[in-house]
Design an enzyme around this catalytic site. Structure first.
Site, short mmCIF file in Angstrom:
data_model
loop_
_atom_site.label_atom_id
_atom_site.label_comp_id
_atom_site.label_asym_id
_atom_site.label_seq_id
_atom_site.Cartn_x
_atom_site.Cartn_y
_atom_site.Cartn_z
N ASP A 13 27.95 49.17 71.22
CA ASP A 13 26.67 49.76 70.80
C ASP A 13 25.67 48.68 70.38
O ASP A 13 26.05 47.60 69.93
CB ASP A 13 26.93 50.73 69.63
CG ASP A 13 25.76 51.70 69.42
OD1 ASP A 13 24.94 51.86 70.35
OD2 ASP A 13 25.68 52.30 68.33
N TRP A 18 19.12 45.35 70.40
CA TRP A 18 19.14 43.91 70.70
C TRP A 18 17.93 43.57 71.56
O TRP A 18 17.22 42.60 71.29
CB TRP A 18 20.43 43.57 71.45
CG TRP A 18 20.55 42.12 71.86
CD1 TRP A 18 21.09 41.10 71.13
CD2 TRP A 18 20.07 41.54 73.08
NE1 TRP A 18 21.00 39.92 71.82
CE2 TRP A 18 20.37 40.16 73.03
CE3 TRP A 18 19.42 42.04 74.22
CZ2 TRP A 18 20.05 39.28 74.06
CZ3 TRP A 18 19.10 41.17 75.25
CH2 TRP A 18 19.42 39.80 75.16
N HIS A 30 21.26 46.18 78.22
CA HIS A 30 22.47 46.63 78.93
C HIS A 30 22.96 45.53 79.87
O HIS A 30 24.16 45.28 79.97
CB HIS A 30 22.18 47.91 79.73
CG HIS A 30 21.74 49.07 78.89
ND1 HIS A 30 22.38 49.42 77.72
CD2 HIS A 30 20.73 49.97 79.04
CE1 HIS A 30 21.78 50.49 77.19
NE2 HIS A 30 20.77 50.83 77.96
N TRP A 62 23.92 61.43 78.99
CA TRP A 62 23.13 62.03 80.09
C TRP A 62 21.79 62.55 79.57
O TRP A 62 20.84 62.72 80.35
CB TRP A 62 23.88 63.21 80.72
CG TRP A 62 25.07 62.83 81.53
CD1 TRP A 62 26.38 62.96 81.15
CD2 TRP A 62 25.09 62.29 82.86
NE1 TRP A 62 27.20 62.51 82.16
CE2 TRP A 62 26.44 62.09 83.21
CE3 TRP A 62 24.09 61.93 83.78
CZ2 TRP A 62 26.83 61.56 84.45
CZ3 TRP A 62 24.48 61.40 85.00
CH2 TRP A 62 25.83 61.22 85.33
N LEU A 124 46.62 42.60 81.74
CA LEU A 124 45.78 43.40 80.84
C LEU A 124 45.38 44.67 81.57
O LEU A 124 45.09 44.64 82.77
CB LEU A 124 44.51 42.60 80.49
CG LEU A 124 43.40 43.36 79.73
CD1 LEU A 124 43.81 43.56 78.26
CD2 LEU A 124 42.08 42.58 79.77
N SER A 189 31.16 58.80 67.36
CA SER A 189 30.36 59.36 68.46
C SER A 189 31.24 59.92 69.59
O SER A 189 31.05 59.58 70.76
CB SER A 189 29.38 58.31 69.01
OG SER A 189 28.50 57.88 68.00
C1 IPE Z 1 28.05 55.74 71.73
O1 IPE Z 1 26.81 55.14 71.50
C2 IPE Z 1 28.34 55.78 73.19
C3 IPE Z 1 28.59 54.49 73.81
C4 IPE Z 1 28.62 53.34 73.23
C5 IPE Z 1 28.85 54.55 75.23
P1 IPE Z 1 25.49 55.99 71.28
O2 IPE Z 1 24.42 54.99 70.98
O3 IPE Z 1 25.27 56.90 72.41
O4 IPE Z 1 25.86 56.87 69.99
P2 IPE Z 1 24.97 57.47 68.85
O5 IPE Z 1 23.89 58.28 69.50
O6 IPE Z 1 24.40 56.33 68.08
O7 IPE Z 1 25.91 58.30 68.02
C1 IPE Z 2 25.03 51.00 73.90
O1 IPE Z 2 23.78 50.61 73.50
C2 IPE Z 2 25.12 51.40 75.35
C3 IPE Z 2 25.22 52.85 75.58
C4 IPE Z 2 25.31 53.75 74.63
C5 IPE Z 2 25.19 53.31 76.94
P1 IPE Z 2 22.63 51.63 73.16
O2 IPE Z 2 21.88 51.92 74.42
O3 IPE Z 2 23.15 52.83 72.46
O4 IPE Z 2 21.73 50.77 72.20
P2 IPE Z 2 21.09 51.21 70.82
O5 IPE Z 2 22.18 51.84 70.01
O6 IPE Z 2 20.00 52.19 71.15
O7 IPE Z 2 20.58 49.95 70.20
MG MG Z 3 23.47 53.33 70.54
#
Ligand code: IPE
Ligand code: IPE
Ligand code: MG
Length: 233
Positions: A13, A18, A30, A62, A124, A189
């Site tokens: 996350d 970042w 990403h 999604w 792994l 989450s």
């Molecule tokens: C959780 O992160 C899902 C993944 C890292 C793939 P999110 O950014 O979607 O979760 P919330 O919305 O902060 O709970």
């Molecule tokens: C994690 O980073 C990647 C996914 C959840 C797909 P985020 O996209 O949730 O990044 P933040 O949490 O908004 O910084």
């Molecule tokens: Mg996030």
């Protein structure tokens, strides 16, 4: 360092935050995150971790703007395809957990091909959770169990912990010993709610694109100092 977790599961996350902090677009976070994935796979192998699960896209993701969903989907497909030869070389077996029915036929076939071509990897197991959520996985598992009861293959009173585990996407994998969530958020989450029952939790402040070998080693140190009691004295 003696106590190495057999299975580490990471909620990756903080990519968006970042990117924002660098004055960049979210998708650039990403992209940078892929380098962290590679660094963690390498570090996991080096330290003798047997299973590394990465939460890459939740069933809830999604609901993000379409452009971001598409960017994530493409990045995922492109990266796993590109990295497959190197993963084979490194002895990494790849498995996907989560739904598959919302992928295109082409992507579904590609995922199956990656799983079969890496199946011999014995250093792994890399488990990629894409279009995954724990409740969705449990619902699918319970449906499968119910069907078996309906068919007369199983009696209701035979349903136990092991039966449920065996119908999850993670069937035949050990439960995670350590769950890491980067970016300072302290929540799961919808990730591995069943499997993480006795996992140690670690919530570093580091954003995922900055979570590299050193951060991984630090997580191992933190884990080694934990005292797991499993409800016993
Ligand atoms: C959780 O992160 C899902 C993944 C890292 C793939 P999110 O950014 O979607 O979760 P919330 O919305 O902060 O709970
Ligand atoms: C994690 O980073 C990647 C996914 C959840 C797909 P985020 O996209 O949730 O990044 P933040 O949490 O908004 O910084
Ligand atoms: Mg996030």
């Amino acid at each position: 360092m003696e106590k190495i977790p057999a299975h580490i599961a990471i909620i990756m996350d903080g990519n968006g935050r970042w990117a924002k902090a660098q004055g960049k677009e979210r998708y650039e976070g990403h992209i940078e995150g892929v380098a962290s994935v590679k660094a963690c796979i390498k570090a996991a192998r080096k330290h003798g971790v047997r299973y590394l699960t990465l939460y890459a896209f939740s069933t809830e993701n999604w609901g993000r703007p379409q452009a971001e969903v598409e960017a994530l989907m493409q990045l995922f497909c492109k990266s796993v395809t590109k990295e497959t030869p190197e993963l084979i070389e490194q002895g990494v077996q790849v498995r996907f957990i989560g739904r598959r029915d919302r992928f295109s036929e082409e992507v579904r076939e590609r995922l199956l091909h990656i799983e079969s071509s890496t199946a011999e990897g014995d250093k792994l197991t890399l488990v990629l959770a894409f279009d995954y959520s724990s409740r969705d996985e449990l619902v699918r598992a319970i449906r499968k169990v119910a069907e078996r009861v309906q068919n007369g293959e199983l009696k209701a009173e035979e349903i136990d912990d092991a039966v449920i585990s065996a119908h999850l996407d993670t069937a035949d994998m050990p439960d995670p010993d350590l769950v890491i969530r980067t970016s300072g958020e302290c929540r799961l989450s919808n990730f591995m709610l069943w499997q993480a029952s006795y996992a140690e939790m670690y919530f570093p402040q580091t954003m995922w694109p900055d979570f590299r070998e050193e951060a991984f080693a630090k997580a191992l140190e933190v884990y080694a100092e934990r005292d797991r009691r499993y409800g016993l004295l």
